[in-house]
Design an enzyme around this catalytic site. Sequence first.
Site, PDB file in Angstrom:
ATOM      1  N   THR A  44       0.835  -1.197   0.000  1.00 13.33           N
ATOM      2  CA  THR A  44       0.000   0.000   0.000  1.00 13.33           C
ATOM      3  C   THR A  44       0.873   1.252   0.000  1.00 13.33           C
ATOM      4  O   THR A  44       2.100   1.181   0.082  1.00 13.33           O
ATOM      5  CB  THR A  44      -0.941   0.017   1.220  1.00 13.33           C
ATOM      6  OG1 THR A  44      -0.144   0.005   2.426  1.00 13.33           O
ATOM      7  CG2 THR A  44      -1.843  -1.200   1.231  1.00 13.33           C
ATOM      8  N   LYS A  48       4.112   1.607  -3.268  1.00 14.71           N
ATOM      9  CA  LYS A  48       3.774   0.954  -4.536  1.00 14.71           C
ATOM     10  C   LYS A  48       4.832   1.175  -5.620  1.00 14.71           C
ATOM     11  O   LYS A  48       5.171   0.254  -6.362  1.00 14.71           O
ATOM     12  CB  LYS A  48       2.407   1.423  -5.026  1.00 14.71           C
ATOM     13  CG  LYS A  48       1.248   0.942  -4.163  1.00 14.71           C
ATOM     14  CD  LYS A  48      -0.085   1.352  -4.756  1.00 14.71           C
ATOM     15  CE  LYS A  48      -1.242   0.834  -3.941  1.00 14.71           C
ATOM     16  NZ  LYS A  48      -2.557   1.152  -4.549  1.00 14.71           N
ATOM     17  N   ASP A  84      -5.346  -2.825  -9.407  1.00 16.37           N
ATOM     18  CA  ASP A  84      -6.297  -1.732  -9.182  1.00 16.37           C
ATOM     19  C   ASP A  84      -7.264  -1.572 -10.362  1.00 16.37           C
ATOM     20  O   ASP A  84      -8.464  -1.379 -10.172  1.00 16.37           O
ATOM     21  CB  ASP A  84      -5.555  -0.414  -8.948  1.00 16.37           C
ATOM     22  CG  ASP A  84      -4.927  -0.340  -7.560  1.00 16.37           C
ATOM     23  OD1 ASP A  84      -5.412  -1.046  -6.657  1.00 16.37           O
ATOM     24  OD2 ASP A  84      -3.954   0.412  -7.392  1.00 16.37           O
ATOM     25  N   ALA A 111      -5.820  13.178 -10.171  1.00 11.77           N
ATOM     26  CA  ALA A 111      -4.713  12.654 -10.979  1.00 11.77           C
ATOM     27  C   ALA A 111      -3.678  11.957 -10.106  1.00 11.77           C
ATOM     28  O   ALA A 111      -2.483  12.003 -10.383  1.00 11.77           O
ATOM     29  CB  ALA A 111      -4.065  13.794 -11.773  1.00 11.77           C
ATOM     30  N   GLY A 113      -2.585   8.244  -7.764  1.00  7.37           N
ATOM     31  CA  GLY A 113      -2.304   6.866  -8.136  1.00  7.37           C
ATOM     32  C   GLY A 113      -3.522   6.105  -8.611  1.00  7.37           C
ATOM     33  O   GLY A 113      -3.456   5.351  -9.590  1.00  7.37           O
ATOM     34  N   ALA A 114      -4.646   6.281  -7.935  1.00  9.26           N
ATOM     35  CA  ALA A 114      -5.867   5.580  -8.337  1.00  9.26           C
ATOM     36  C   ALA A 114      -6.329   6.036  -9.712  1.00  9.26           C
ATOM     37  O   ALA A 114      -6.778   5.230 -10.534  1.00  9.26           O
ATOM     38  CB  ALA A 114      -6.968   5.817  -7.309  1.00  9.26           C
ATOM     39  N   ARG A 135      -6.317  19.998 -10.650  1.00  8.29           N
ATOM     40  CA  ARG A 135      -5.860  21.385 -10.463  1.00  8.29           C
ATOM     41  C   ARG A 135      -4.506  21.619 -11.131  1.00  8.29           C
ATOM     42  O   ARG A 135      -4.222  22.709 -11.616  1.00  8.29           O
ATOM     43  CB  ARG A 135      -5.769  21.717  -8.971  1.00  8.29           C
ATOM     44  CG  ARG A 135      -7.118  21.818  -8.285  1.00  8.29           C
ATOM     45  CD  ARG A 135      -6.992  22.352  -6.871  1.00  8.29           C
ATOM     46  NE  ARG A 135      -8.294  22.452  -6.234  1.00  8.29           N
ATOM     47  CZ  ARG A 135      -8.883  21.482  -5.569  1.00  8.29           C
ATOM     48  NH1 ARG A 135      -8.273  20.318  -5.453  1.00  8.29           N
ATOM     49  NH2 ARG A 135     -10.065  21.644  -5.009  1.00  8.29           N
ATOM     50  N   TYR A 201     -14.826   4.784  -0.095  1.00  9.43           N
ATOM     51  CA  TYR A 201     -15.793   3.848   0.489  1.00  9.43           C
ATOM     52  C   TYR A 201     -16.010   4.059   1.983  1.00  9.43           C
ATOM     53  O   TYR A 201     -16.706   3.273   2.634  1.00  9.43           O
ATOM     54  CB  TYR A 201     -15.396   2.390   0.209  1.00  9.43           C
ATOM     55  CG  TYR A 201     -14.007   1.995   0.648  1.00  9.43           C
ATOM     56  CD1 TYR A 201     -13.754   1.556   1.945  1.00  9.43           C
ATOM     57  CD2 TYR A 201     -12.951   2.046  -0.246  1.00  9.43           C
ATOM     58  CE1 TYR A 201     -12.481   1.187   2.342  1.00  9.43           C
ATOM     59  CE2 TYR A 201     -11.671   1.677   0.121  1.00  9.43           C
ATOM     60  CZ  TYR A 201     -11.445   1.241   1.422  1.00  9.43           C
ATOM     61  OH  TYR A 201     -10.173   0.885   1.811  1.00  9.43           O
TER      62      TYR A 201
END
Length: 260
Positions: A44, A48, A84, A111, A113-114, A135, A201
Amino acid sequence: MIHGHWLKAYGINGSYEHAEVAPEDLEAFLRGCGADGFVGGNVTIPHKEAAFSLVEAADGEAAALGAVNTVWLDGGRLHGANTDGLGFLANLDDGAPGWDERKSVSVILGAGGAARAVARSLGRRGFGAVVVANRTAARAAAVAALAGEAGRAVGYDELWRWLPSADLVVNATSLGMTGKDRLDVHLGELPGHAVVNDLVYVPLETELLAQARANGNRAVDGLGMLLHQAVPGFERWFGVRPKVTPELRALVEADIAGQR
């Protein structure tokens, strides 16, 4: 909790444990994980990117994103993958069947990692335009590039140009998460068929998702992405491909509710 549930469900004699590893200790930890009894694990934030540089073999997703979230030992070699994007797509396939029947325009907020995994996944799924709003223009451009020719980089002040034609909107920021600032985006311009997905979540029902439901749009929370991205790792480590079931989701939902 997720992997413990699967271990019990499939009668496997194994364990999934938490290990807190400082950045300066990551290389030694990964190099020695086999000797410590591990067959692999998840990685995590903030490890990564560093893990990607340390694995001896990486899958295509990890190579494209420059980040690894799943590692496993095979023949003494440390392998890495990034699941992911798989988790993101599987969550939408499960939570909003047919969501990609229309794929002219998708809009990604953020923008980080996800967002990188989301942009690559949507580009590969065949969206005509994958619009990344952020931004910082340079970060948006770097993420949009992962969608190939479909990638578009814009500032938040340009969202009004894209939302009225969007088939999918994804919040890939932490805004709206418990303890974070609210996400100030208005969805009134969205067409009725559009799907809204919030990768947050906690809470399960974010302000963005509530707004989407009020608009009549289908809304998908981020919990399914967490559950589905865990599947390939478990299969690598324990030899069984687990299923994401309503029972598992209810278990994790109850835990989230208890943390409020």
